[in-house]
Design an enzyme around this catalytic site. Structure first.
Site, PDB file in Angstrom:
ATOM      1  N   SER A  52     -10.827  -0.441   3.073  1.00  0.00           N
ATOM      2  CA  SER A  52     -10.037  -0.686   4.285  1.00  0.00           C
ATOM      3  C   SER A  52      -9.535   0.657   4.803  1.00  0.00           C
ATOM      4  CB  SER A  52      -8.817  -1.559   3.977  1.00  0.00           C
ATOM      5  OG  SER A  52      -9.193  -2.829   3.527  1.00  0.00           O
ATOM      6  N   ARG A  58       0.810  -1.232   0.000  1.00  0.00           N
ATOM      7  CA  ARG A  58       0.000   0.000   0.000  1.00  0.00           C
ATOM      8  C   ARG A  58       0.839   1.275   0.000  1.00  0.00           C
ATOM      9  NH1 ARG A  58      -2.772  -3.608  -0.844  1.00  0.00           N
ATOM     10  NH2 ARG A  58      -4.875  -4.006  -0.109  1.00  0.00           N
ATOM     11  N   GLU A  95      -4.635   3.436   6.216  1.00  0.00           N
ATOM     12  CA  GLU A  95      -4.434   3.380   4.770  1.00  0.00           C
ATOM     13  C   GLU A  95      -5.001   4.658   4.157  1.00  0.00           C
ATOM     14  OE1 GLU A  95      -5.603  -0.363   2.768  1.00  0.00           O
ATOM     15  OE2 GLU A  95      -6.540   0.941   1.284  1.00  0.00           O
TER      16      GLU A  95
HETATM   17  N1  EPU Z   1     -12.259 -11.606   9.151  1.00  0.00           N
HETATM   18  C1  EPU Z   1     -12.828 -11.785  10.382  1.00  0.00           C
HETATM   19  N2  EPU Z   1     -13.976 -11.092  10.663  1.00  0.00           N
HETATM   20  C2  EPU Z   1     -14.583 -10.264   9.751  1.00  0.00           C
HETATM   21  C3  EPU Z   1     -13.993 -10.100   8.491  1.00  0.00           C
HETATM   22  C4  EPU Z   1     -12.828 -10.784   8.199  1.00  0.00           C
HETATM   23  O1  EPU Z   1     -12.315 -12.503  11.217  1.00  0.00           O
HETATM   24  O2  EPU Z   1     -15.606  -9.697  10.099  1.00  0.00           O
HETATM   25  C5  EPU Z   1     -11.019 -12.333   8.830  1.00  0.00           C
HETATM   26  C6  EPU Z   1     -11.234 -13.224   7.626  1.00  0.00           C
HETATM   27  O3  EPU Z   1     -11.695 -14.480   8.016  1.00  0.00           O
HETATM   28  C7  EPU Z   1      -9.847 -13.306   7.042  1.00  0.00           C
HETATM   29  C8  EPU Z   1      -9.206 -12.009   7.438  1.00  0.00           C
HETATM   30  O4  EPU Z   1     -10.043 -11.416   8.437  1.00  0.00           O
HETATM   31  O5  EPU Z   1      -9.099 -14.334   7.631  1.00  0.00           O
HETATM   32  C9  EPU Z   1      -8.975 -11.060   6.282  1.00  0.00           C
HETATM   33  O6  EPU Z   1     -10.190 -10.591   5.744  1.00  0.00           O
HETATM   34  P1  EPU Z   1     -10.362 -10.310   4.167  1.00  0.00           P
HETATM   35  O7  EPU Z   1      -9.906 -11.480   3.402  1.00  0.00           O
HETATM   36  O8  EPU Z   1     -11.728  -9.800   3.967  1.00  0.00           O
HETATM   37  O9  EPU Z   1      -9.334  -9.222   3.798  1.00  0.00           O
HETATM   38  P2  EPU Z   1      -8.650  -7.968   4.545  1.00  0.00           P
HETATM   39  O10 EPU Z   1      -7.321  -8.410   5.076  1.00  0.00           O
HETATM   40  O11 EPU Z   1      -9.535  -7.319   5.497  1.00  0.00           O
HETATM   41  C10 EPU Z   1      -7.351  -7.224   2.426  1.00  0.00           C
HETATM   42  C11 EPU Z   1      -7.107  -5.874   1.789  1.00  0.00           C
HETATM   43  C12 EPU Z   1      -8.285  -5.497   0.912  1.00  0.00           C
HETATM   44  C13 EPU Z   1      -8.459  -6.581  -0.134  1.00  0.00           C
HETATM   45  C14 EPU Z   1      -8.720  -7.915   0.585  1.00  0.00           C
HETATM   46  C15 EPU Z   1      -8.879  -9.083  -0.374  1.00  0.00           C
HETATM   47  C16 EPU Z   1      -5.741  -4.550   3.276  1.00  0.00           C
HETATM   48  C17 EPU Z   1      -5.698  -3.495   4.319  1.00  0.00           C
HETATM   49  N3  EPU Z   1      -6.935  -4.863   2.811  1.00  0.00           N
HETATM   50  O12 EPU Z   1      -8.457  -7.034   3.302  1.00  0.00           O
HETATM   51  O13 EPU Z   1      -7.962  -4.270   0.280  1.00  0.00           O
HETATM   52  O14 EPU Z   1      -9.526  -6.271  -0.983  1.00  0.00           O
HETATM   53  O15 EPU Z   1      -7.615  -8.205   1.466  1.00  0.00           O
HETATM   54  O16 EPU Z   1      -7.646  -9.482  -0.891  1.00  0.00           O
HETATM   55  O17 EPU Z   1      -4.706  -5.070   2.900  1.00  0.00           O
HETATM   56  C18 EPU Z   1      -8.140  -1.930   0.622  1.00  0.00           C
HETATM   57  O18 EPU Z   1      -6.913  -1.954   0.756  1.00  0.00           O
HETATM   58  O19 EPU Z   1      -8.839  -0.858   0.691  1.00  0.00           O
HETATM   59  C19 EPU Z   1      -8.804  -3.192   0.449  1.00  0.00           C
HETATM   60  C20 EPU Z   1     -10.120  -3.274   0.442  1.00  0.00           C
END
Ligand code: EPU
Length: 343
Positions: free
Chosen positions: A238, A167, A335
């Site tokens: 995010s 990022r 972010e």
């Molecule tokens: N999770 C929970 N509870 C929830 C939601 C998620 O425990 O309510 C757990 C999920 O089970 C999973 C983990 O959190 O193990 C990660 O969640 P998710 O896969 O939804 O992705 P994220 O880490 O929150 C990142 C990026 C997103 C990108 C997604 C998909 C960052 C900060 N965010 O989100 O990017 O779309 O992965 O690859 O790196 C952005 O940067 O604006 C963004 C949306």
């Protein structure tokens, strides 16, 4: 609005996806490189900072407004050059990212299909090095053309000089570089990257994932379920970055939270899931300050409901960071960027 014109005291909230905050002291729009040069000259004459604005999907505007020049980037040209086994897709930084993704998919070329459904512009995508489902903007980046708003020099930034990391990029660290155009190298043939859990489950349900258009369709539908859209509420995706920890810190934390999802990085560090910490450790889904709250389906996302103030969003983010620090000792980073500073 006529392009090149300088407007005063313009509300910026409607130009951002969070939809909060005050006015810009000056506002200009650029459709061409010359418009960008005029804005740079204007900001220099008035000794004011220049804030390039794309689709406003990663920006928090302070309630007190922006004491500077907001420059709406509307360079909308897009073209494709054939180059052997690949093509170069070259687009102005004002082109919406979703349009870039659709153009590439329609051509059947690979590289950015996993980044479908992400709000923002070509410029924002480069600054942020957007990433999702195992792909990153940096993977296909070839070069960006920019204008240095301090020296007025034109500069082409190649991949080796772009300092992409999670990022971030040279464009985020060196705010004097105003990007006008970006070139991406996209492959005519590739093995689709569908290793991420959400895509694997789509495949198991029989969703086709062979062509770029298939993957774009699948990713858009996954994201539509996860992120708030068109519900009359503001969001910037995010709001925080996922923490990236040194191994020792990770092992110490994993003793307390053995179920915590962890993603080892090339550098030997470990990325952990902030959404998981906010949900399972801190039970913060739906936690609110005023009209700003952590989204129920994905707590890394801040939602600003109608009438929310930037100060509420800022206070919520600060409070969440404090709680995470108290529970884990981790300093989380935002972010989303704040235009100008709080006063
Ligand atoms: N999770 C929970 N509870 C929830 C939601 C998620 O425990 O309510 C757990 C999920 O089970 C999973 C983990 O959190 O193990 C990660 O969640 P998710 O896969 O939804 O992705 P994220 O880490 O929150 C990142 C990026 C997103 C990108 C997604 C998909 C960052 C900060 N965010 O989100 O990017 O779309 O992965 O690859 O790196 C952005 O940067 O604006 C963004 C949306």
């Amino acid at each position: 609005m006529s392009v090149g014109q300088v407007l005063e005291n313009i509300p910026i909230a409607p130009l951002t996806t969070l939809g909060v905050g005050g006015t810009a002291r000056f506002f200009m729009e650029a459709q061409t490189d010359r418009d960008v040069e005029s804005a740079v000259a204007f900001a220099q004459q008035h000794a004011l900072p220049l804030f390039p604005l794309g689709e406003g999907s990663n920006i928090l505007v302070p309630d007190a407004g922006i004491k500077g020049v907001v420059l709406k980037m509307s360079l909308q040209d897009i073209r494709i050059e054939e180059d052997g086994d690949s093509v170069l897709l070259i687009a102005g930084t004002g082109v919406p990212w979703e349009r870039v993704v659709s153009e590439a998919a329609a051509r059947g070329v690979f590289g950015i299909e996993n980044l479908a459904g992400i709000p923002g512009s070509m410029g924002g995508a480069a600054v942020q090095n957007i990433g999702a489902y195992g792909a990153e903007f940096a993977d296909t980046f070839e070069y960006a053309d920019s204008i240095d708003s301090i020296t007025n020099a034109q500069r082409r930034v190649n991949r080796a000089d772009a300092s992409f990391a999670y990022r971030t990029s040279i464009f985020k660290k060196n705010r004097s570089l105003i990007i006008t155009r970006v070139a991406l190298r996209l492959a005519k043939q590739a093995i689709p990257n569908t290793a991420y859990a959400d895509l694997e489950s789509a495949r198991a349900e029989g969703v086709p994932l062979t062509l770029p258009t298939d993957i774009v369709r699948a990713v858009r539908s996954i994201r539509a379920r996860k992120f708030p859209r068109d519900v009359g509420e503001g969001t910037a995706g995010s709001f925080f970055k996922n923490p990236v920890l040194p191994q020792e810190k990770f092992y110490e934390l994993a003793k307390h939270f053995p179920d915590m999802p962890a993603f080892p990085q090339k550098e030997g560090t470990v990325k952990i899931s902030l959404a998981w910490l906010l949900d399972h450790v801190l039970s913060l889904k739906g936690f609110s300050i005023g009209r700003a709250r952590l989204y129920e389906k994905q707590p890394i996302v801040i939602v600003a409901s109608a009438g929310a103030r930037a100060a509420e969003v800022d206070a919520l983010a600060t409070e969440v960071a404090r709680k995470v620090f108290l529970a884990t000792g981790i300093h989380i980073e935002r972010e989303v960027e704040t235009f100008g500073s709080y006063e």
